[in-house]
Design a protein around this motif. Sequence first.
Motif, PDB file in Angstrom:
ATOM      1  N   GLN A  89      20.189  -6.935  17.023  1.00 39.01           N
ATOM      2  CA  GLN A  89      20.757  -5.594  17.112  1.00 39.01           C
ATOM      3  C   GLN A  89      21.228  -5.304  18.530  1.00 39.01           C
ATOM      4  O   GLN A  89      20.502  -5.498  19.485  1.00 39.01           O
ATOM      5  N   ARG A  90      22.436  -4.804  18.626  1.00 37.35           N
ATOM      6  CA  ARG A  90      23.010  -4.473  19.927  1.00 37.35           C
ATOM      7  C   ARG A  90      23.253  -2.971  20.076  1.00 37.35           C
ATOM      8  O   ARG A  90      23.337  -2.463  21.184  1.00 37.35           O
ATOM      9  N   ASP A  91      23.378  -2.287  18.958  1.00 40.88           N
ATOM     10  CA  ASP A  91      23.700  -0.863  18.967  1.00 40.88           C
ATOM     11  C   ASP A  91      22.436  -0.027  19.163  1.00 40.88           C
ATOM     12  O   ASP A  91      21.446  -0.207  18.452  1.00 40.88           O
ATOM     13  N   ALA A  92      22.459   0.895  20.114  1.00 40.94           N
ATOM     14  CA  ALA A  92      21.289   1.727  20.423  1.00 40.94           C
ATOM     15  C   ALA A  92      20.913   2.619  19.250  1.00 40.94           C
ATOM     16  O   ALA A  92      19.722   2.806  18.958  1.00 40.94           O
ATOM     17  N   LYS A  93      21.910   3.168  18.556  1.00 44.67           N
ATOM     18  CA  LYS A  93      21.612   4.047  17.412  1.00 44.67           C
ATOM     19  C   LYS A  93      20.946   3.262  16.281  1.00 44.67           C
ATOM     20  O   LYS A  93      20.008   3.747  15.661  1.00 44.67           O
ATOM     21  N   THR A  94      21.447   2.076  16.049  1.00 46.12           N
ATOM     22  CA  THR A  94      20.850   1.235  15.016  1.00 46.12           C
ATOM     23  C   THR A  94      19.415   0.859  15.402  1.00 46.12           C
ATOM     24  O   THR A  94      18.510   0.884  14.565  1.00 46.12           O
ATOM     25  N   ALA A  95      19.213   0.530  16.655  1.00 43.41           N
ATOM     26  CA  ALA A  95      17.870   0.188  17.134  1.00 43.41           C
ATOM     27  C   ALA A  95      16.926   1.383  17.009  1.00 43.41           C
ATOM     28  O   ALA A  95      15.765   1.229  16.613  1.00 43.41           O
ATOM     29  N   ALA A  96      17.430   2.584  17.333  1.00 46.04           N
ATOM     30  CA  ALA A  96      16.600   3.791  17.216  1.00 46.04           C
ATOM     31  C   ALA A  96      16.248   4.065  15.757  1.00 46.04           C
ATOM     32  O   ALA A  96      15.111   4.424  15.439  1.00 46.04           O
ATOM     33  N   ARG A  97      17.222   3.877  14.867  1.00 41.52           N
ATOM     34  CA  ARG A  97      16.973   4.083  13.431  1.00 41.52           C
ATOM     35  C   ARG A  97      15.945   3.063  12.930  1.00 41.52           C
ATOM     36  O   ARG A  97      15.034   3.401  12.170  1.00 41.52           O
ATOM     37  N   ASP A  98      16.077   1.831  13.382  1.00 42.04           N
ATOM     38  CA  ASP A  98      15.116   0.788  13.024  1.00 42.04           C
ATOM     39  C   ASP A  98      13.717   1.153  13.519  1.00 42.04           C
ATOM     40  O   ASP A  98      12.726   0.973  12.797  1.00 42.04           O
ATOM     41  N   ALA A  99      13.643   1.682  14.743  1.00 40.82           N
ATOM     42  CA  ALA A  99      12.340   2.088  15.291  1.00 40.82           C
ATOM     43  C   ALA A  99      11.739   3.220  14.462  1.00 40.82           C
ATOM     44  O   ALA A  99      10.532   3.220  14.194  1.00 40.82           O
ATOM     45  N   ASP A 100      12.578   4.170  14.046  1.00 46.57           N
ATOM     46  CA  ASP A 100      12.093   5.275  13.195  1.00 46.57           C
ATOM     47  C   ASP A 100      11.508   4.737  11.892  1.00 46.57           C
ATOM     48  O   ASP A 100      10.425   5.146  11.464  1.00 46.57           O
ATOM     49  N   TRP A 101      12.223   3.810  11.252  1.00 45.37           N
ATOM     50  CA  TRP A 101      11.736   3.225   9.999  1.00 45.37           C
ATOM     51  C   TRP A 101      10.455   2.422  10.232  1.00 45.37           C
ATOM     52  O   TRP A 101       9.524   2.480   9.417  1.00 45.37           O
ATOM     53  N   ALA A 102      10.414   1.694  11.343  1.00 44.36           N
ATOM     54  CA  ALA A 102       9.217   0.903  11.641  1.00 44.36           C
ATOM     55  C   ALA A 102       8.001   1.807  11.845  1.00 44.36           C
ATOM     56  O   ALA A 102       6.893   1.486  11.399  1.00 44.36           O
ATOM     57  N   GLU A 103       8.209   2.946  12.497  1.00 40.75           N
ATOM     58  CA  GLU A 103       7.109   3.899  12.698  1.00 40.75           C
ATOM     59  C   GLU A 103       6.654   4.496  11.367  1.00 40.75           C
ATOM     60  O   GLU A 103       5.438   4.651  11.130  1.00 40.75           O
ATOM     61  N   LEU A 104       7.606   4.793  10.486  1.00 39.33           N
ATOM     62  CA  LEU A 104       7.230   5.299   9.156  1.00 39.33           C
ATOM     63  C   LEU A 104       6.477   4.240   8.370  1.00 39.33           C
ATOM     64  O   LEU A 104       5.482   4.541   7.690  1.00 39.33           O
ATOM     65  N   ASP A 105       6.953   2.983   8.447  1.00 38.14           N
ATOM     66  CA  ASP A 105       6.254   1.882   7.769  1.00 38.14           C
ATOM     67  C   ASP A 105       4.827   1.735   8.295  1.00 38.14           C
ATOM     68  O   ASP A 105       3.889   1.514   7.527  1.00 38.14           O
ATOM     69  N   ALA A 106       4.666   1.843   9.615  1.00 38.30           N
ATOM     70  CA  ALA A 106       3.334   1.726  10.213  1.00 38.30           C
ATOM     71  C   ALA A 106       2.422   2.846   9.716  1.00 38.30           C
ATOM     72  O   ALA A 106       1.260   2.607   9.371  1.00 38.30           O
ATOM     73  N   SER A 107       2.960   4.057   9.662  1.00 37.14           N
ATOM     74  CA  SER A 107       2.176   5.192   9.169  1.00 37.14           C
ATOM     75  C   SER A 107       1.774   4.974   7.709  1.00 37.14           C
ATOM     76  O   SER A 107       0.622   5.211   7.328  1.00 37.14           O
ATOM     77  N   ASP A 108       2.726   4.506   6.901  1.00 38.84           N
ATOM     78  CA  ASP A 108       2.426   4.220   5.497  1.00 38.84           C
ATOM     79  C   ASP A 108       1.381   3.106   5.360  1.00 38.84           C
ATOM     80  O   ASP A 108       0.506   3.168   4.491  1.00 38.84           O
ATOM     81  N   ALA A 109       1.474   2.093   6.221  1.00 38.92           N
ATOM     82  CA  ALA A 109       0.510   0.989   6.172  1.00 38.92           C
ATOM     83  C   ALA A 109      -0.899   1.475   6.488  1.00 38.92           C
ATOM     84  O   ALA A 109      -1.873   1.051   5.854  1.00 38.92           O
ATOM     85  N   ILE A 110      -0.999   2.391   7.443  1.00 36.61           N
ATOM     86  CA  ILE A 110      -2.318   2.956   7.775  1.00 36.61           C
ATOM     87  C   ILE A 110      -2.844   3.761   6.593  1.00 36.61           C
ATOM     88  O   ILE A 110      -4.018   3.634   6.217  1.00 36.61           O
ATOM     89  N   ASP A 111      -1.978   4.575   5.988  1.00 36.69           N
ATOM     90  CA  ASP A 111      -2.387   5.336   4.799  1.00 36.69           C
ATOM     91  C   ASP A 111      -2.850   4.402   3.687  1.00 36.69           C
ATOM     92  O   ASP A 111      -3.874   4.631   3.042  1.00 36.69           O
ATOM     93  N   TYR A 112      -2.096   3.322   3.478  1.00 35.12           N
ATOM     94  CA  TYR A 112      -2.447   2.354   2.449  1.00 35.12           C
ATOM     95  C   TYR A 112      -3.802   1.705   2.750  1.00 35.12           C
ATOM     96  O   TYR A 112      -4.610   1.491   1.848  1.00 35.12           O
ATOM     97  N   ALA A 113      -4.045   1.418   4.024  1.00 36.46           N
ATOM     98  CA  ALA A 113      -5.327   0.819   4.409  1.00 36.46           C
ATOM     99  C   ALA A 113      -6.482   1.766   4.088  1.00 36.46           C
ATOM    100  O   ALA A 113      -7.536   1.325   3.622  1.00 36.46           O
ATOM    101  N   VAL A 114      -6.264   3.052   4.322  1.00 33.29           N
ATOM    102  CA  VAL A 114      -7.301   4.037   3.985  1.00 33.29           C
ATOM    103  C   VAL A 114      -7.562   4.013   2.474  1.00 33.29           C
ATOM    104  O   VAL A 114      -8.716   3.987   2.032  1.00 33.29           O
ATOM    105  N   TYR A 115      -6.477   4.004   1.685  1.00 33.22           N
ATOM    106  CA  TYR A 115      -6.650   3.943   0.225  1.00 33.22           C
ATOM    107  C   TYR A 115      -7.360   2.658  -0.180  1.00 33.22           C
ATOM    108  O   TYR A 115      -8.221   2.667  -1.077  1.00 33.22           O
ATOM    109  N   ALA A 116      -6.995   1.552   0.480  1.00 34.48           N
ATOM    110  CA  ALA A 116      -7.629   0.273   0.164  1.00 34.48           C
ATOM    111  C   ALA A 116      -9.121   0.301   0.479  1.00 34.48           C
ATOM    112  O   ALA A 116      -9.933  -0.274  -0.257  1.00 34.48           O
ATOM    113  N   VAL A 117      -9.502   0.999   1.550  1.00 36.62           N
ATOM    114  CA  VAL A 117     -10.925   1.125   1.882  1.00 36.62           C
ATOM    115  C   VAL A 117     -11.638   1.919   0.783  1.00 36.62           C
ATOM    116  O   VAL A 117     -12.738   1.551   0.358  1.00 36.62           O
TER     117      VAL A 117
END
Length: 143
Positions: A89-117
Amino acid sequence: MDFSEKLENLKAKAAETAQTVQAAAAEDRDQLKQRIDQVQDAANQTMQDAKQQVEQAADRAESKWTQMKADAAARREDLKAKIEKRAEQRDAKTAARDADWAELDASDAIDYAVYAVYDAQLAVLDALDARAYADEREKIASS
């Protein structure tokens, strides 16, 4: 069956994860990449160990937990591919959008881990209840 060791391992892994994330927040991309590779390797080893356990218990029917483990491995492979693709990725907007999605994925993964516990907690309690019931039935039958 005594679940104490598995629960202690879970507790230790949760604490290690929190410490790792806190330390990683201050690292540069090269350090993060190295850390990601280490975690990926550890996760792959854990999945290999779990696979061997499943294969050793081949007389048991495949369970929903086995499928969940396979799904987790697939999610990790998807994440690894995203991380590797990120360097293109070379475009800053695309990189920022990717970072936003990655942060949402991380949040969802933590929620999923809680459910798994919670699922693990219920599964352990179910196993304990099943064993107590079987022992109770055996006592009655032998009386």
